[in-house]
Design a protein around this motif. Structure first.
Motif, mmCIF file in Angstrom:
data_model
loop_
_atom_site.group_PDB
_atom_site.id
_atom_site.type_symbol
_atom_site.label_atom_id
_atom_site.label_comp_id
_atom_site.label_asym_id
_atom_site.label_seq_id
_atom_site.Cartn_x
_atom_site.Cartn_y
_atom_site.Cartn_z
ATOM 1 N N THR A 72 0.850 -1.199 0.000
ATOM 2 C CA THR A 72 0.000 0.000 0.000
ATOM 3 C C THR A 72 0.881 1.244 0.000
ATOM 4 N N SER A 73 0.335 2.341 -0.533
ATOM 5 C CA SER A 73 1.134 3.575 -0.526
ATOM 6 C C SER A 73 1.309 4.047 0.911
ATOM 7 N N LEU A 74 0.375 3.666 1.803
ATOM 8 C CA LEU A 74 0.489 4.081 3.202
ATOM 9 C C LEU A 74 1.819 3.582 3.779
ATOM 10 N N PHE A 75 2.143 2.293 3.571
ATOM 11 C CA PHE A 75 3.421 1.794 4.091
ATOM 12 C C PHE A 75 4.598 2.390 3.318
ATOM 13 N N LYS A 76 4.517 2.358 1.975
ATOM 14 C CA LYS A 76 5.680 2.769 1.169
ATOM 15 C C LYS A 76 6.086 4.211 1.452
ATOM 16 N N GLN A 77 5.077 5.102 1.495
ATOM 17 C CA GLN A 77 5.380 6.527 1.716
ATOM 18 C C GLN A 77 5.874 6.772 3.134
ATOM 19 N N THR A 78 5.227 6.098 4.110
ATOM 20 C CA THR A 78 5.630 6.312 5.502
ATOM 21 C C THR A 78 7.066 5.842 5.704
ATOM 22 N N PHE A 79 7.396 4.672 5.140
ATOM 23 C CA PHE A 79 8.749 4.133 5.302
ATOM 24 C C PHE A 79 9.777 5.076 4.663
ATOM 25 N N GLN A 80 9.417 5.649 3.520
ATOM 26 C CA GLN A 80 10.324 6.588 2.844
ATOM 27 C C GLN A 80 10.546 7.828 3.722
ATOM 28 N N ARG A 81 9.478 8.250 4.422
ATOM 29 C CA ARG A 81 9.577 9.470 5.253
ATOM 30 C C ARG A 81 10.458 9.289 6.481
ATOM 31 N N PHE B 182 -5.055 10.172 12.147
ATOM 32 C CA PHE B 182 -4.855 8.817 11.615
ATOM 33 C C PHE B 182 -5.619 8.603 10.312
ATOM 34 N N GLN B 183 -6.716 9.389 10.120
ATOM 35 C CA GLN B 183 -7.485 9.279 8.872
ATOM 36 C C GLN B 183 -7.770 10.673 8.323
ATOM 37 N N ILE B 184 -7.817 10.748 7.007
ATOM 38 C CA ILE B 184 -8.314 11.956 6.340
ATOM 39 C C ILE B 184 -9.597 11.523 5.637
ATOM 40 N N VAL B 185 -10.723 12.109 6.037
ATOM 41 C CA VAL B 185 -12.013 11.668 5.487
ATOM 42 C C VAL B 185 -12.615 12.797 4.658
ATOM 43 N N ILE B 186 -12.978 12.497 3.401
ATOM 44 C CA ILE B 186 -13.727 13.465 2.585
ATOM 45 C C ILE B 186 -15.150 12.914 2.457
ATOM 46 N N TYR B 187 -16.115 13.727 2.876
ATOM 47 C CA TYR B 187 -17.508 13.266 2.922
ATOM 48 C C TYR B 187 -18.351 14.173 2.034
ATOM 49 N N HIS B 188 -19.044 13.579 1.054
ATOM 50 C CA HIS B 188 -19.899 14.361 0.153
ATOM 51 C C HIS B 188 -21.346 14.296 0.654
ATOM 52 N N GLY B 189 -21.960 15.465 0.872
ATOM 53 C CA GLY B 189 -23.363 15.528 1.314
ATOM 54 C C GLY B 189 -24.285 14.891 0.277
ATOM 55 N N GLU B 190 -25.531 14.669 0.661
ATOM 56 C CA GLU B 190 -26.471 13.903 -0.165
ATOM 57 C C GLU B 190 -26.623 14.503 -1.567
ATOM 58 N N THR B 191 -26.907 15.818 -1.637
ATOM 59 C CA THR B 191 -27.136 16.467 -2.940
ATOM 60 C C THR B 191 -25.870 16.404 -3.794
ATOM 61 N N ILE B 192 -24.736 16.726 -3.164
ATOM 62 C CA ILE B 192 -23.455 16.740 -3.901
ATOM 63 C C ILE B 192 -23.168 15.354 -4.472
ATOM 64 N N SER B 193 -23.409 14.303 -3.662
ATOM 65 C CA SER B 193 -23.073 12.968 -4.155
ATOM 66 C C SER B 193 -24.013 12.561 -5.298
ATOM 67 N N GLN C 93 0.905 14.442 2.145
ATOM 68 C CA GLN C 93 2.303 14.467 1.716
ATOM 69 C C GLN C 93 3.284 14.808 2.827
ATOM 70 N N THR C 94 2.794 15.393 3.930
ATOM 71 C CA THR C 94 3.746 15.834 4.948
ATOM 72 C C THR C 94 3.673 15.028 6.237
ATOM 73 N N ARG C 95 2.540 14.410 6.537
ATOM 74 C CA ARG C 95 2.387 13.813 7.873
ATOM 75 C C ARG C 95 3.113 12.483 8.006
ATOM 76 N N PHE C 96 3.644 12.270 9.212
ATOM 77 C CA PHE C 96 4.246 10.976 9.534
ATOM 78 C C PHE C 96 3.558 10.425 10.768
ATOM 79 N N PRO C 97 3.038 9.212 10.781
ATOM 80 C CA PRO C 97 2.890 8.313 9.633
ATOM 81 C C PRO C 97 1.771 8.800 8.708
ATOM 82 N N MET C 98 1.853 8.400 7.451
ATOM 83 C CA MET C 98 0.851 8.853 6.485
ATOM 84 C C MET C 98 -0.545 8.369 6.912
ATOM 85 N N PRO C 99 -1.539 9.284 6.932
ATOM 86 C CA PRO C 99 -2.875 8.866 7.372
ATOM 87 C C PRO C 99 -3.580 7.994 6.330
#
Length: 766
Positions: free
Chosen positions: A380-389, A655-666, A698-704
């Motif tokens: 997963t990019s989560l492991f690869k990016q975090t390990f690189q950081r 630990f998580q970045i959540v993007i939530y689309h409201g009913e109309t938008i979705s 791109q900046t947080r360690f560990p990557m969320p």
């Protein structure tokens, strides 16, 4: 006069320190009545691009029991070339090298802007950085391939003179010799038998040259490890090791149907610790463990190899059904303490869909200052990016990591040190400034932190010991000095010294000064850390009760109200956010284990105990931004009332970045409006949160973990479980409210919580 807010900000930027109280209550009795202890969050290696290290050694107080460092708070007699220590009042003579100093020509360490200063130690030899990879080979083919590629990539990020070693394990443990050309040679150990450090060193031939080898030259004693066959400089073995990693195969032992692969993690770590102990004691080193499942055999076993017996859950632990828990924890704690004594830190990269035994293994990282990274797979990019950081570099081109640090704290006589909480171990240094009442890791004024980075933060708790009947003269100040010795990633030994002072105030006549200088953000994090520290050894409900009691006492002490009239209750501005931090903390994964596995709880708690104030606050109370057609993105309340059909929400929980689309938008998104020319603005609206999320990723360690969801989506639970449930299925029709989304929960809302808090605070019986 700058406001306290600005004062707190400046101190954090300059010294990396935030106190719970910025004016200190001057007697022991009054300090205990303040409820929140006098404590601070301290970031020893806070990045200061404007702070060049000084190329000489610090001047120390000549009193053997003090040894404080010369600092801007000391009184200096320039004519007699004397300085008085501000901790023990000893008068010290300056050395001849300071003969040119005067009021107009002061050395840097006496200038007020250098309350934090860094010295480079000139004596002693510099040691290279050491990285020892301990790799699990019981992985799926594509997982192992991804891990091998990540490890090969990391070799190119290491400095050429770094030493690197490789241990692989499955049913057996193999220690690879790296200096043989053309053939691959390794020492194989049984995965079921624990070995002492001495046995490991004898078997690997680290103790003395192997007998019977004619003419083998004795190893130089200074750094026996420099010629160790198992740890070699990257520039010598780069090609060799890249090939060796490329040829790594899955563990060859067949795994029968219904069984787990046999994984000897306990022995592999034991050999890694023994190898470094024998070849590089008291030198900065990183043991990096990559594992794809729980230890299933030998010492440190967490679960048997039968798939029909699941790995322990919180329920099993409560019912005392986790048969390997105590023994495994004891095994890994012993290893962690051995590593910590020698300044070696242990990182764990655990990638699996099921638990990997982090609950038992966590002490390896918590005691040695290593990282824990948890992901679903090495692919997963989560492991690869975090390990690189981990190998990211600072402004000067050095790794943003430090090794083998020790932190010593000195205080003026009115204060004593109660303890510290963070990724450290006690050095058991008893002194006159050590309190008998312990908070966290106490009974010492020195701690060892084997792995440090610019955001590693400790919380340190103090006790005011000045007696009530011996008042401190008006205008008196208390001082604390933090001295951090560490190995910089450029191999230099450095000493960073931070000296701070705050005013004392009499709590009876000057309570409003103490109140105005309360830092509610720092206090929330300091109390939360105490709560999480207690939660490791006490029952969950007891910790919540303790937090509630402290909050009620604080409101009784600093709230304004008429007895038994909860409507009259008011908190001043400096305290007003504190109750809501406590409300969110009570619901957080640090204290609530419901719906989290023991491994997840250990992972969340580990990061909470090491991050700085800003990140810790995000963990306690996540940040919510709203995107709409009506204006630029804006922060909104973490409340179910903010979930509207025509908004996109971005939530950051660390630990998580959540993007939530409201009913109309979705619905619009599903209809594909964003692809039509005339709806360009809708396309931009959809893109805006993605860009902002990308910046954090791109900046947080560990990557969320990145979650993109919508109204009614299964992953909307990430958002719904965090917001304050001001509308639930019970009260959604009560006031004819239209806005917001009702949440199906029996949790109380912040409003109900505050009403109860006010009632209890104003009640004459409590």
């Amino acid at each position: 006069m700058a406001s306290y807010q600005e004062f707190i900000q400046q101190n954090e930027e300059r010294d990396g320190i935030r106190f719970s109280w910025n004016v200190w209550p001057s007697s022991r009795l009054e300090a205990t009545r303040m409820v929140v202890p006098l404590a601070c969050l301290f970031t020893p290696l806070k990045e200061r691009p404007d702070l060049p290290p000084i190329q000489y050694e610090p001047v120390l107080c000549s009193r053997a029991t003090c040894r404080a460092v010369l600092n801007p708070l000391c009184q200096v007699d320039y004519r007699a070339k004397l300085w008085a220590c501000n901790f023990c009042f000893q008068r010290n003579q300056f050395s001849p090298s300071y003969s040119g100093i005067s009021e107009l020509n002061q050395p840097a360490e006496l200038l007020p802007q250098f309350s934090t200063i860094e010295y480079v130690v000139q004596r002693g030899s510099s040691a290279p950085l050491i990285f020892l990879y301990v790799v699990d080979t019981c992985l799926e083919e594509d997982d192992l391939q991804a891990l091998k590629e990540s490890l090969q990539m990391s070799l190119s990020l290491l400095t050429p003179n770094s030493l690197v070693g490789l241990i692989t394990f499955g049913r057996m443990v193999q220690v690879h010799e790296l200096n043989c050309e053309g053939i691959s040679k390794s020492y194989v150990f049984r995965g079921t038998k624990d070995l002492t450090a001495k046995q490991i060193q004898d078997m690997l031939g680290l103790a003395k040259p192997p007998a019977g080898v004619q003419g083998s030259a004795p190893q130089p004693q200074e750094h026996p490890g420099l010629s160790s066959r198992f740890l070699q400089p990257v520039h010598k073995i780069d090609m060799n090791l890249t090939d060796l990693l490329g040829e790594l195969q899955r563990d060859p032992w067949p795994v029968p149907q219904g069984k787990r692969p046999l994984r000897s993690t306990g022995v592999a770590l034991s050999i890694a610790v023994g190898l470094l102990e024998g070849s590089f004691p008291n030198t900065g080193a990183r043991i990096m463990l990559f594992t794809g499942g729980p230890p299933t055999q030998g010492p440190g076993i967490v679960v048997g190899d039968e798939l029909k017996t699941p790995i322990r859950s919180w329920h099993d632990i409560e019912k005392d059904n986790a048969r390997f828990l105590k023994k495994a924890t004891k095994h890994y704690e012993a290893l962690a303490n051995r590593a910590a004594v020698n300044g070696h830190c242990i990182d764990i990269y655990a990638c699996s869909l099921d638990q990997t035994g982090l609950l038992e293994l966590k002490c390896c990282c918590n005691l040695s200052g290593g990282y824990i990274v948890m992901a679903d797979s090495f692919n997963t990019s989560l492991f690869k990016q975090t390990f690189q950081r981990v190998f990211s570099k600072g402004l000067q081109g050095d790794f943003r990591m430090a090794f083998g640090a020790s932190l010593e704290i000195k205080t003026t006589r009115e204060l004593k040190i109660a303890g510290a909480i963070g990724t450290c171990v006690s050095l058991n240094s008893k002194g006159s400034s050590v309190s008998e009442n312990e908070l966290g890791i106490g009974g010492t004024c020195q701690w060892k932190i084997c792995g440090l980075d610019p955001s590693t933060t400790l919380s340190i708790y103090f006790e005011v010991v000045n007696q009530h009947n011996a008042p401190i003269p008006q205008g008196g100040r208390g001082a604390i000095q933090f001295v951090t010795h560490y190995q910089h990633s450029s191999s230099q030994r450095r000493i960073r010294v931070t000296t701070v002072a705050r005013n004392w105030a009499d709590a009876q006549s000057q309570l409003q000064h103490i109140e105005a200088a309360f830092d509610q953000e720092a206090s929330a994090v300091l109390m939360a850390r105490l709560g999480v520290f207690k939660a490791e050894s006490e029952e969950g409900p007891d910790v919540l009760r303790w937090l509630d009691r402290q909050l009620i006492r604080l409101c009784q002490k600093f709230g304004q109200f008429h007895k038994d009239d909860s409507n009259s209750f008011k908190l001043s501005e400096t305290f007003s956010l504190y109750p809501q931090f406590m409300f969110h903390l009570r619901r957080s994964p640090f204290l609530q284990v419901f719906n989290n596995s023991p491994d997840e709880s250990s992972y969340y708690r580990h990061h909470f105990m090491r991050q700085d104030l800003t990140q810790s606050l995000i963990m306690i109370q996540p940040v919510l931004y709203s995107y709409s057609f009506y204006g630029p993105p804006e922060p909104v309340l973490l409340d179910s009332g903010s979930i509207l059909p025509d908004r996109i929400l971005l939530m950051d929980t660390f630990f998580q970045i959540v993007i939530y689309h409201g009913e109309t938008i979705s619905q619009w998104r599903k209809a594909g409006y964003q692809d039509m020319q005339e709806y360009e603005n809708f396309k931009q609206l959809l893109q805006a949160p993605l860009d902002d999320a990308q910046e954090i990723l791109q900046t947080r360690f560990p990557m969320p973990r990145y979650v993109d969801t919508e109204h009614g989506g299964s992953q909307a639970r990430f958002l719904l479980s965090k917001v304050n449930p001001s509308q639930t299925h019970n009260n959604m029709y009560a006031c004819g409210q239209e806005s917001g989304a009702p949440i199906l929960t029996d949790d109380v809302s912040l409003q109900v919580f505050m009403d109860h808090l006010k009632k209890l605070a104003v009640s004459s019986s409590s």
